[in-house]
Design a protein around this motif. Structure first.
Motif, PDB file in Angstrom:
ATOM      1  N   GLU A  22       0.766  -1.399  -0.404  1.00  7.36           N
ATOM      2  CA  GLU A  22       0.334  -0.345  -0.101  1.00  7.36           C
ATOM      3  C   GLU A  22       0.600   1.156   0.020  1.00  7.36           C
ATOM      4  OE1 GLU A  22      -2.772  -0.532   3.093  1.00  7.36           O
ATOM      5  OE2 GLU A  22      -4.001  -1.630   2.317  1.00  7.36           O
ATOM      6  N   LEU A  23       1.936   1.325   0.340  1.00  5.88           N
ATOM      7  CA  LEU A  23       2.537   2.269   0.695  1.00  5.88           C
ATOM      8  C   LEU A  23       3.557   2.280  -0.771  1.00  5.88           C
ATOM      9  CD1 LEU A  23       4.448   4.716   2.344  1.00  5.88           C
ATOM     10  CD2 LEU A  23       6.113   2.624   3.249  1.00  5.88           C
ATOM     11  N   ALA A  24       3.872   1.561  -1.226  1.00  3.00           N
ATOM     12  CA  ALA A  24       4.401   1.416  -1.895  1.00  3.00           C
ATOM     13  C   ALA A  24       3.378   2.190  -3.399  1.00  3.00           C
ATOM     14  CB  ALA A  24       5.342   0.175  -2.845  1.00  3.00           C
ATOM     15  N   THR A  25       2.210   1.795  -3.686  1.00  2.00           N
ATOM     16  CA  THR A  25       1.440   2.392  -4.498  1.00  2.00           C
ATOM     17  C   THR A  25       1.335   3.871  -3.953  1.00  2.00           C
ATOM     18  OG1 THR A  25       0.197   0.214  -4.054  1.00  2.00           O
ATOM     19  CG2 THR A  25      -1.054   1.770  -5.038  1.00  2.00           C
ATOM     20  N   ALA A  26       1.281   4.294  -2.733  1.00  2.00           N
ATOM     21  CA  ALA A  26       0.466   5.415  -2.505  1.00  2.00           C
ATOM     22  C   ALA A  26       2.287   6.301  -2.732  1.00  2.00           C
ATOM     23  CB  ALA A  26       0.600   5.497  -0.634  1.00  2.00           C
ATOM     24  N   PRO A  32       4.621  11.603  -9.478  1.00  2.00           N
ATOM     25  CA  PRO A  32       5.140  13.124 -10.770  1.00  2.00           C
ATOM     26  C   PRO A  32       5.349  14.750  -9.580  1.00  2.00           C
ATOM     27  CG  PRO A  32       3.189  11.466 -11.638  1.00  2.00           C
ATOM     28  CD  PRO A  32       3.878  11.454  -9.276  1.00  2.00           C
ATOM     29  N   TRP A  33       4.157  14.144  -8.313  1.00  2.00           N
ATOM     30  CA  TRP A  33       4.406  15.014  -7.313  1.00  2.00           C
ATOM     31  C   TRP A  33       5.834  15.670  -6.817  1.00  2.00           C
ATOM     32  CZ3 TRP A  33       4.409  16.629  -1.584  1.00  2.00           C
ATOM     33  CH2 TRP A  33       4.914  17.671  -1.568  1.00  2.00           C
ATOM     34  N   LEU A  34       6.035  14.366  -5.872  1.00  2.00           N
ATOM     35  CA  LEU A  34       7.377  14.260  -5.185  1.00  2.00           C
ATOM     36  C   LEU A  34       8.640  14.950  -5.730  1.00  2.00           C
ATOM     37  CD1 LEU A  34       7.016  10.909  -3.045  1.00  2.00           C
ATOM     38  CD2 LEU A  34       6.483  13.658  -2.607  1.00  2.00           C
ATOM     39  N   ILE A  35       8.999  14.672  -7.365  1.00  2.00           N
ATOM     40  CA  ILE A  35       9.942  15.079  -8.520  1.00  2.00           C
ATOM     41  C   ILE A  35       9.236  15.883  -8.564  1.00  2.00           C
ATOM     42  CG2 ILE A  35      10.701  14.440 -10.714  1.00  2.00           C
ATOM     43  CD1 ILE A  35       9.299  11.260 -10.609  1.00  2.00           C
ATOM     44  N   GLY A  36       8.341  16.342  -8.914  1.00  2.00           N
ATOM     45  CA  GLY A  36       8.554  18.380  -8.892  1.00  2.00           C
ATOM     46  C   GLY A  36       8.672  19.309  -8.391  1.00  2.00           C
ATOM     47  N   PHE A  37       8.334  18.799  -6.927  1.00  2.00           N
ATOM     48  CA  PHE A  37       8.582  19.328  -5.610  1.00  2.00           C
ATOM     49  C   PHE A  37      10.193  19.910  -5.865  1.00  2.00           C
ATOM     50  CE2 PHE A  37       9.204  19.236  -1.201  1.00  2.00           C
ATOM     51  CZ  PHE A  37       8.607  20.143  -0.276  1.00  2.00           C
ATOM     52  N   CYS A  38      10.689  17.866  -5.538  1.00  2.00           N
ATOM     53  CA  CYS A  38      12.588  18.173  -5.424  1.00  2.00           C
ATOM     54  C   CYS A  38      13.330  18.644  -6.268  1.00  2.00           C
ATOM     55  CB  CYS A  38      12.528  16.941  -5.032  1.00  2.00           C
ATOM     56  SG  CYS A  38      11.822  15.710  -4.026  1.00  2.00           S
ATOM     57  N   VAL A  39      12.234  18.857  -7.720  1.00  2.00           N
ATOM     58  CA  VAL A  39      13.477  19.082  -8.609  1.00  2.00           C
ATOM     59  C   VAL A  39      12.873  20.983  -8.327  1.00  2.00           C
ATOM     60  CG1 VAL A  39      13.721  19.497 -10.875  1.00  2.00           C
ATOM     61  CG2 VAL A  39      13.710  17.374  -9.277  1.00  2.00           C
ATOM     62  N   PHE A  40      11.902  21.386  -8.291  1.00  2.00           N
ATOM     63  CA  PHE A  40      11.672  22.701  -8.589  1.00  2.00           C
ATOM     64  C   PHE A  40      11.742  23.352  -7.193  1.00  2.00           C
ATOM     65  CE2 PHE A  40      10.189  20.628 -11.964  1.00  2.00           C
ATOM     66  CZ  PHE A  40      10.780  21.192 -13.183  1.00  2.00           C
ATOM     67  N   PHE A  41      11.625  22.761  -6.240  1.00  2.00           N
ATOM     68  CA  PHE A  41      11.344  23.477  -5.033  1.00  2.00           C
ATOM     69  C   PHE A  41      12.369  23.506  -3.933  1.00  2.00           C
ATOM     70  CE2 PHE A  41       9.520  24.302  -0.296  1.00  2.00           C
ATOM     71  CZ  PHE A  41       9.258  26.065  -0.692  1.00  2.00           C
TER      72      PHE A  41
END
Length: 321
Positions: A22-26, A32-41
């Motif tokens: 379930e954690l891996a699915t979440a 996509p949001w986590l990658i964008g948050f890390c890269v762009f913020f």
């Protein structure tokens, strides 16, 4: 009588596997949001904090200097406090007037029975104009020598301001430019005003309420969240105010169109300096990226503080309601 030691609470292997799945699915859905948050913020913010503690000119490796850049920007850089005062003035005046005018125009159009579509289009179209083109056009219209606005004022026997060429009129001219592009707030407030329950107006009419009392006790409470949204986004946008101010200064000073000519922001007499222009001037004209990062961090902190205070105020008002 001795008590038995409690047995450890062991999770069954099947349940652990299910939770990991379930954690891996979440995480997969959030990736996509986590990658964008890390890269762009996250990464730019951490890098900005790091470079603010270094001397870095973009050519040589950064060298650690501690908080010397903060001291230089706040106490020694000649235009810092002037830019802060100009930006604070624009935030206080422009955000207030845009919010008031947005509500007023929204109210006006919702009350019009004939030609409402035409007026909606007429007020919204200026918002679609690109900021650079709109600022250049506005600067030529308000040209103190050849602009049609001053020519009309002269024909009427009224004073003819210097507009973007006068330090006393440059910021009011930017406010006029902001009010000209009021279409975004007009649409938002129109939607909020049309969403106010009509039965509340009918109840107020039965109680003998005047139009002002209806606006104060019926309209304003219902559109209060939209007003808060307009104020918060307006403050954030005005704290980042850059394009219109620098283009207006370039056009008024005659620099625009002269390729390769160096332009010092703030024309005339530093009256259009804004904090984002400091980042450009310090980082890309003076090649002091460490100090430019300091200004960026201070701007970020102020924007976050203003947003937090307004949101806290909004939460308090909702609690009172």
């Amino acid at each position: 009588m001795a008590t038995a030691a409690p047995t450890p609470n062991r999770t069954p292997p099947a349940l652990r596997r299910k939770r990991r799945k379930e954690l891996a699915t979440a995480v997969g859905f959030l990736s996509p949001w986590l990658i964008g948050f890390c890269v762009f913020f996250a990464y730019p913010l951490i890098s900005t904090v790091y470079f603010s503690l270094t001397h870095y000119d973009g050519f040589n490796p950064p060298s650690y200097v501690g908080f010397k850049n903060y001291d230089y920007v706040v106490t020694k850089f000649p235009f810092f406090w002037q830019a802060v005062r100009n930006t604070a003035w624009l935030v206080a005046v422009m955000v207030t007037l845009r919010t008031v005018f947005g509500i007023g125009i929204g109210l006006l159009i919702t009350k019009i029975k004939t030609g409402a579509g035409f007026f909606r289009t007429a007020f919204y179209l200026p918002y679609l104009a690109p900021p650079v083109a709109a600022t250049i056009a506005f600067a030529f219209l308000l040209n103190p020598g050849t602009g049609p606005v001053n020519h009309l004022l002269g024909q009427l026997g009224l004073p003819q301001p210097g507009w973007f060429n006068d330090p006393n009129w440059s910021k009011p001219s930017l406010v006029l430019l902001g009010l000209w592009g009021i279409g975004d707030l007009m649409v938002i407030f129109m939607a909020a005003l049309l969403d106010v329950p009509t039965e509340q107006y009918e109840a107020a009419s039965l109680d003998g309420a005047s139009p002002f009392q209806k606006f104060r006790f019926v309209t304003l409470p219902n559109i209060r969240p939209i007003i808060m949204f307009a104020v918060i986004t307006g403050i954030i946008q005005t704290l980042q105010y850059y394009t219109q101010a620098i283009i207006a200064g370039q056009v008024a000073s005659g620099v625009v169109g002269n390729s390769g000519q160096q332009f010092e922001p703030g024309f005339p007499d530093g009256s259009t300096w804004t904090v984002p222009q400091l980042v450009y001037n310090i980082g890309f004209q003076r090649f002091d990226y460490g100090s430019a990062c300091v200004v960026s961090i201070l701007l970020f902190v102020v924007a976050m503080a203003c947003t937090a205070l307004l949101m806290r105020r909004r939460a308090g008002l909702m609690g009172e309601d």
